[in-house]
Design a protein around this motif. Sequence first.
Motif, PDB file in Angstrom:
ATOM      1  N   ASP A 150      -3.624   2.143   9.413  1.00 21.35           N
ATOM      2  CA  ASP A 150      -2.865   1.204   9.013  1.00 21.35           C
ATOM      3  C   ASP A 150      -1.167   1.430   9.288  1.00 21.35           C
ATOM      4  O   ASP A 150      -0.490   0.738   9.548  1.00 21.35           O
ATOM      5  CB  ASP A 150      -3.252   0.653   7.704  1.00 21.35           C
ATOM      6  CG  ASP A 150      -4.675  -0.036   7.538  1.00 21.35           C
ATOM      7  OD1 ASP A 150      -5.062  -0.853   8.240  1.00 21.35           O
ATOM      8  OD2 ASP A 150      -5.517   0.648   6.725  1.00 21.35           O
ATOM      9  N   ASN A 169       1.543   3.465  -1.167  1.00 22.01           N
ATOM     10  CA  ASN A 169       0.125   4.179  -1.186  1.00 22.01           C
ATOM     11  C   ASN A 169      -0.658   3.544  -2.373  1.00 22.01           C
ATOM     12  O   ASN A 169      -0.816   4.162  -3.288  1.00 22.01           O
ATOM     13  CB  ASN A 169       0.375   5.576  -1.274  1.00 22.01           C
ATOM     14  CG  ASN A 169      -1.086   6.260  -0.864  1.00 22.01           C
ATOM     15  OD1 ASN A 169      -2.062   5.660  -0.511  1.00 22.01           O
ATOM     16  ND2 ASN A 169      -1.013   7.626  -1.230  1.00 22.01           N
ATOM     17  N   HIS A 170      -1.208   2.475  -2.236  1.00 24.59           N
ATOM     18  CA  HIS A 170      -2.093   1.890  -3.166  1.00 24.59           C
ATOM     19  C   HIS A 170      -3.781   2.011  -2.975  1.00 24.59           C
ATOM     20  O   HIS A 170      -4.593   1.512  -3.755  1.00 24.59           O
ATOM     21  CB  HIS A 170      -1.738   0.369  -3.314  1.00 24.59           C
ATOM     22  CG  HIS A 170      -0.236   0.033  -3.659  1.00 24.59           C
ATOM     23  ND1 HIS A 170       0.116   0.663  -4.578  1.00 24.59           N
ATOM     24  CD2 HIS A 170       0.412  -0.504  -2.822  1.00 24.59           C
ATOM     25  CE1 HIS A 170       1.728   0.137  -4.646  1.00 24.59           C
ATOM     26  NE2 HIS A 170       1.770  -0.644  -3.615  1.00 24.59           N
ATOM     27  N   GLY A 171      -4.064   2.750  -1.911  1.00 26.35           N
ATOM     28  CA  GLY A 171      -5.258   3.063  -1.682  1.00 26.35           C
ATOM     29  C   GLY A 171      -6.045   1.918  -0.741  1.00 26.35           C
ATOM     30  O   GLY A 171      -7.194   2.283  -0.543  1.00 26.35           O
ATOM     31  N   ARG A 172      -5.605   0.991  -0.460  1.00 25.83           N
ATOM     32  CA  ARG A 172      -6.080   0.032   0.339  1.00 25.83           C
ATOM     33  C   ARG A 172      -5.946   0.007   2.015  1.00 25.83           C
ATOM     34  O   ARG A 172      -6.462  -0.709   2.544  1.00 25.83           O
ATOM     35  CB  ARG A 172      -5.440  -1.501  -0.193  1.00 25.83           C
ATOM     36  CG  ARG A 172      -5.823  -1.792  -1.534  1.00 25.83           C
ATOM     37  CD  ARG A 172      -5.531  -3.275  -1.867  1.00 25.83           C
ATOM     38  NE  ARG A 172      -4.013  -3.400  -1.795  1.00 25.83           N
ATOM     39  CZ  ARG A 172      -3.206  -3.391  -2.832  1.00 25.83           C
ATOM     40  NH1 ARG A 172      -3.809  -2.667  -3.938  1.00 25.83           N
ATOM     41  NH2 ARG A 172      -2.181  -3.472  -2.819  1.00 25.83           N
ATOM     42  N   ASP A 173      -4.936   1.015   2.484  1.00 28.23           N
ATOM     43  CA  ASP A 173      -4.596   1.238   3.574  1.00 28.23           C
ATOM     44  C   ASP A 173      -4.891   2.640   3.951  1.00 28.23           C
ATOM     45  O   ASP A 173      -4.702   3.693   3.305  1.00 28.23           O
ATOM     46  CB  ASP A 173      -3.067   1.128   3.753  1.00 28.23           C
ATOM     47  CG  ASP A 173      -2.723  -0.611   3.718  1.00 28.23           C
ATOM     48  OD1 ASP A 173      -3.389  -1.274   4.167  1.00 28.23           O
ATOM     49  OD2 ASP A 173      -1.599  -0.706   3.124  1.00 28.23           O
ATOM     50  N   LYS A 174      -5.121   2.973   5.466  1.00 23.90           N
ATOM     51  CA  LYS A 174      -5.141   4.064   5.911  1.00 23.90           C
ATOM     52  C   LYS A 174      -3.921   4.801   6.417  1.00 23.90           C
ATOM     53  O   LYS A 174      -3.516   4.130   7.331  1.00 23.90           O
ATOM     54  CB  LYS A 174      -6.393   4.220   7.100  1.00 23.90           C
ATOM     55  CG  LYS A 174      -6.548   5.593   7.426  1.00 23.90           C
ATOM     56  CD  LYS A 174      -7.615   6.460   6.873  1.00 23.90           C
ATOM     57  CE  LYS A 174      -7.797   7.731   7.595  1.00 23.90           C
ATOM     58  NZ  LYS A 174      -8.622   8.698   6.623  1.00 23.90           N
TER      59      LYS A 174
END
Length: 558
Positions: free
Chosen positions: A380, A334-339
Amino acid sequence: MNAPQPELNAETLAKLRQESRAAGQPFMLRVQEQFGLDADATLHMLAAHSHQPAFDMGALNALTVDFSQLNFNEAARRHCLAARDADAQLWLLLTDPWDSAGRAYAAHVLGVPFKTGLAHPADLAALLARHEEGLRAMEGVGDSGALSVRDSGAEALSFASIAEDTSPVVRLVRSTLYDALKAGASDIHLETDPRGLTVKYRIDGVLSHIAHAPGMEVAEQAVSRIKVMAELDIAERRVPQDGRFKVAIQGREVDVRVSVMPSVFGEDAVLRILDRQALSDELSGLTLEGLGYAGTTLARIRKLAAEPYGMLLVTGPTGSGKTTTLYAAISEINHGRDKIITIEDPVEYQLPGVLQIPVNEKKGLTFARGLRSILRHDPDKIMVGEIRDADTAQIAVQSALTGHLVFTTVHANNVFDVIGRFMHMGVDPYSFVSALNGIVAQRLLRINCPHCAAPNVPSAEIMELSGLTTEKTHDFTFRQGSGCGHCRGSGYKGRRAIAEILLLTDELRELIVARAPIGQIKEAAARGGTRSLREAALALVKSGDTTLEEINRVTLVG
């Protein structure tokens, strides 16, 4: 060269007793320090000098503690204990064989003939720790106790507030909840039998007998109290009922799920404790490495969690840590780039930056319906708490085939049984293997208590039951906990995850689609590096982290 040990004579004993009193330390511990011996050697040395039988932890466990003769508070304060053996003989167990004041007090309180024996203070502390919660819960409960109906909202639990309850049965229920939370129990079992009510806690996946309250009336009223708190029908005693309620302890709310089941003696209740705040504290900063996975296993799970699309299945029985593993995997990616969206029943732990949806079947929000809606929300990565039916299975597979990474769990015994489960639910084999990246089957094993674990070679019988020989275990480091205050006398402290991982290869996909025999699929998996749960469990025994008894409880031999 070691310094000579002082002679154990009357003068030395008097000096050590005086020093132990001045330091507020049990006499036997002072002797142990003075002589530089271990606990077992100190116990047997004093037993030999005083001509009294020695009771180690194994002998203590064979006794039945009798707090009706000497209550818990006095036992803890005076470092002594009243217990009965298999022949109902009453024993007074002391930690100081020459404690004349303690003997005189016990003779006055007991008022019946008894024999004396010697036990180590640490062993007595372990035994008392094992009984403490149940005794607090049962305090003041007898054959008569009026049921006091209270508000079924979130009740504040504290030891002081529990002591103020006027009804013994209300105090029983509330203090049982309080002590279960204090002990870290996941479930409370209230079992009705002809003698009354038995209370058990599930701690580290194992049921422990806590205490027994005499009287069928007490059992009936205790279950009725639980029903009132969970807003169930107290008049209905012939069919199962399910409900839930909340309690507040130390400023946090705890959810309690209730299952009431009719039995031949009345009704039994099981309370599942869901302490989200405690879980959040435990899982804060959680990683897959923190779960204790071995190096190769860790790398394989991380590889599956990092795939751009497909399905990662985690399987195992209830309470085997499936959801925790998925939470750890999602937290790492969970790096903030995916939903990332999850649908769970219930949402056990809040993941920062993740949309989490709780199932609500009463309102029509099932896993299948929620999953359909999630796909319209531009995700995602998706986590489905559990695949329970064919509809959810079909949608999850289609989601994985359309470019989403799907994390989910399913109940099965091992990675190969999962394949049969999906086939049984009518999922097309070709679609299933095309979507599937890998399967993780896992279990949780109790780990030896670091405070009391010591070398301990298993008996020949245990070795035979485990399918092992001396030749196979020549390089094993066998250890086992004897039980202490830190582990509440169980010998185990905490749990560690083990896993069996199946990575889907082209060969395996072809065999599954062709519905090849399971033996052939297992051979192909072994060639691909799949290690069974039993092999992973034996590795922990080999390193001295757990015992053969524990892995036999959790995994199949062979």
